[in-house]
Write a protein that holds these residues in place. Structure first.
Motif, PDB file in Angstrom:
ATOM      1  N   ALA A  69     -13.818   5.986  -0.904  1.00 31.89           N
ATOM      2  CA  ALA A  69     -12.498   5.404  -0.674  1.00 31.89           C
ATOM      3  C   ALA A  69     -12.016   4.587  -1.862  1.00 31.89           C
ATOM      4  N   ASP A  70     -12.896   4.294  -2.817  1.00 28.49           N
ATOM      5  CA  ASP A  70     -12.475   3.572  -4.024  1.00 28.49           C
ATOM      6  C   ASP A  70     -11.418   4.358  -4.787  1.00 28.49           C
ATOM      7  N   ARG A  71     -11.378   5.655  -4.579  1.00 24.30           N
ATOM      8  CA  ARG A  71     -10.380   6.461  -5.274  1.00 24.30           C
ATOM      9  C   ARG A  71      -8.961   6.047  -4.896  1.00 24.30           C
ATOM     10  N   LEU A  72      -8.816   5.345  -3.775  1.00 32.73           N
ATOM     11  CA  LEU A  72      -7.503   4.875  -3.358  1.00 32.73           C
ATOM     12  C   LEU A  72      -6.852   4.018  -4.431  1.00 32.73           C
ATOM     13  N   LEU A  73      -7.663   3.354  -5.233  1.00 29.99           N
ATOM     14  CA  LEU A  73      -7.105   2.447  -6.233  1.00 29.99           C
ATOM     15  C   LEU A  73      -7.358   2.875  -7.663  1.00 29.99           C
ATOM     16  N   LEU A 105       4.905   6.953   3.639  1.00 30.76           N
ATOM     17  CA  LEU A 105       4.518   6.784   2.242  1.00 30.76           C
ATOM     18  C   LEU A 105       4.080   5.388   1.836  1.00 30.76           C
ATOM     19  N   SER A 106       4.368   4.381   2.622  1.00 31.52           N
ATOM     20  CA  SER A 106       3.960   3.040   2.206  1.00 31.52           C
ATOM     21  C   SER A 106       3.879   2.117   3.401  1.00 31.52           C
ATOM     22  N   ALA A 133      -2.707   3.802  -3.303  1.00 27.16           N
ATOM     23  CA  ALA A 133      -2.920   2.746  -4.300  1.00 27.16           C
ATOM     24  C   ALA A 133      -2.337   1.450  -3.740  1.00 27.16           C
ATOM     25  N   LEU A 134      -2.831   0.341  -4.242  1.00 29.37           N
ATOM     26  CA  LEU A 134      -2.354  -0.972  -3.826  1.00 29.37           C
ATOM     27  C   LEU A 134      -1.626  -1.616  -4.991  1.00 29.37           C
ATOM     28  N   LEU A 181       0.867  -1.178   0.000  1.00 30.79           N
ATOM     29  CA  LEU A 181       0.000   0.000   0.000  1.00 30.79           C
ATOM     30  C   LEU A 181       0.908   1.232   0.000  1.00 30.79           C
ATOM     31  N   TYR A 182       0.701   2.144  -0.939  1.00 33.86           N
ATOM     32  CA  TYR A 182       1.614   3.279  -1.043  1.00 33.86           C
ATOM     33  C   TYR A 182       0.876   4.548  -1.441  1.00 33.86           C
ATOM     34  N   ARG A 183       1.497   5.701  -1.137  1.00 36.50           N
ATOM     35  CA  ARG A 183       0.909   6.993  -1.467  1.00 36.50           C
ATOM     36  C   ARG A 183       1.183   7.316  -2.931  1.00 36.50           C
ATOM     37  N   ARG A 184       0.206   7.027  -3.770  1.00 35.73           N
ATOM     38  CA  ARG A 184       0.382   7.227  -5.198  1.00 35.73           C
ATOM     39  C   ARG A 184       0.592   8.699  -5.542  1.00 35.73           C
TER      40      ARG A 184
END
Length: 458
Positions: free
Chosen positions: A364-368, A260-261, A284-285, A149-152
């Motif tokens: 929260a779907d925006r995370l990916l 960051l991750s 993002a994952l 999991l990281y800060r895209r």
């Protein structure tokens, strides 16, 4: 180091001394005058009561009574105490890390003859987590294939792609640090032995193995030394921190964007969403970085299963409930959508790849969102019925990334409760045998590992 083990059982875990208070005793193993069997079920997972209600609605001859006996470190101790006191439930949810010692202690029943028909509902690696010497002692409920999991948004800002290998991970950390010294790639605590066992297994070293009637513990293999040396080097160069995860200080860094991750597992997005909800849309994952660019293997980290306790007077009915909850299409859908867990059953995993995140957490779907535009070129993984899982390790992660969309909207719920403050408690699976992490010998293992590889120092 070689130690004797009881015949047919991996005795790598020592039964913990029981000091926890029992939950109130219930009327166990009851059969009513009309022939309806009543079963007691202990489970901490959110939504368990809803799952039980649905089973009771569709199974008129069995009544399941749910009790939330609590999760975390004390749950297995409570269950062991209840078994010894003779007032245990018929079924209980058990973390996979605790399952071997539950079997060794005689707390669980061999349910092979009741559940063998459910084997086809799981990938081989998932099924192997609950099977020892050909005997099945539980039905897998959820699993945790590892991922990054990281800060895209930060990675994009500095023109850095998701790292494909661990060497890429280090290079990305160095590039970001050079441009902004306040940012930290990740924090990997020195006592997170479950994590280190996972990434060592990814590199090819099993810390636990079986040879006949003996178990072997080997934490200083060549690959393990390389793994520990890699992270030690990142720490010494200031590229990662060594502070505990999910503490107030750590959570603040998640919120302010300086952490960051998190190399963890597919459940991590729900945990981060729970402690840093305002960062939704920025994460993002990605597949866990590889030690070998040509080998997409990862380990499991986390997961739980449902056992039938040793003294249940209705094991057949108990197994029927366990199969419905964990292996049926309806049950797996509830694990996915009610618990917000990643189902062990293949039908639940397939459903996760097909559906959108829950509406209540759609933001929260925006995370990916980013990964849809940047899918890797390697083949899909084994998270659907058409893929093969080799020994519980995941080969390829494109399916993982797509199915994980569901969990980007998940509340912290079960994983925040069961792992917050103790992310080192994990399940490690590789090559058809379970490598349970024993809590009792951890200090001794830590001493040996530090001598062999050098300890990360905070």
């Amino acid at each position: 180091m070689r130690t004797r083990k009881p015949r047919n059982i991996l005795a790598a875990a020592t039964v913990t001394a029981v000091t926890a208070l029992l939950v109130p005793a219930c009327s166990l193993n009851d059969t009513s005058d009309d022939g309806k069997v009543t079963l007691q079920y202990w489970a901490w997972a959110p939504g368990s009561a809803k799952e039980v209600a649905e089973f009771n609605r569709t199974h008129p001859n069995i009544k399941v009574v749910h009790t939330d006996a609590g999760g975390g470190d004390t749950s297995s101790a409570k269950l062991l105490a209840a078994v010894r006191a003779g007032n245990a439930p018929d079924l209980a949810l058990v973390e996979n890390t605790s399952l071997p010692r539950m079997i060794v202690s005689g707390a669980t029943k061999d349910i092979t003859k009741y559940v063998s028909d459910a084997k086809k509902k799981y990938a081989p690696g998932s099924w192997a987590q609950t099977t020892f010497s050909g005997k099945t002692y539980a039905l897998p409920q959820d699993v945790g294939p590892m991922a990054l999991l990281y800060r895209r948004d930060v990675f994009d800002k500095y023109g850095i792609a998701a790292p494909r290998t661990w060497a890429d991970f280090r290079e990305a950390a160095a590039r970001i640090k050079a441009q902004n010294p306040k940012l930290t790639m990740a924090s990997l605590a020195p006592d997170g032995w479950g994590y280190y066992a996972s990434v060592a297994a990814q590199a090819g070293d099993d810390w636990w193995s079986i040879d006949g009637d003996e178990s072997n513990v080997d934490i200083d293999g060549e690959n393990s030394r390389k793994v520990m040396g890699f992270f030690q080097g990142m720490y010494e160069d200031g590229l990662i921190a060594a502070d505990p995860q999910l503490t107030p200080a750590y959570n603040q860094k998640l919120n302010d964007g300086t952490m960051l991750s998190w190399p963890s597992a597919v459940w991590a997005p729900g945990v981060v969403y729970g402690v840093a909800p305002k960062t939704a849309g920025k994460w993002a994952l990605a597949p866990l970085p590889r030690w070998n660019a040509d080998d997409p293997t990862v380990s499991f980290q986390g997961g739980s299963s449902v056992v039938v306790t040793a003294h249940s007077e209705h094991p057949k009915e108990a197994a029927e409930f366990a199969k419905w909850l964990n292996a049926s299409d309806a049950g797996a859908q509830m694990v996915l959508n009610v618990q917000n867990a990643y189902p062990a059953a293949l039908s639940g995993q397939k459903a996760a790849t097909a559906q959108k995140p829950p509406g209540a957490h759609a933001a929260a779907d925006r995370l990916l969102q980013g990964h849809r535009r940047n899918r890797p070129a390697h083949p899909p993984g084994d998270l659907g019925p058409e893929h093969e899982c080799r020994g519980g390790r995941i080969h390829g992660c494109d399916e993982l990334r797509r199915s994980a969309r569901h969990f980007m909207g998940a509340r912290p719920d079960r994983h925040a409760e069961s792992r917050r403050g103790r992310p080192e408690e994990t399940g490690i699976r590789r090559e058809e045998r379970l490598r349970p992490e024993s809590r009792e010998p951890r200090a001794a293992s830590r001493d040996r590992a530090s001598k062999a590889s050098g300890r990360l120092s905070a």
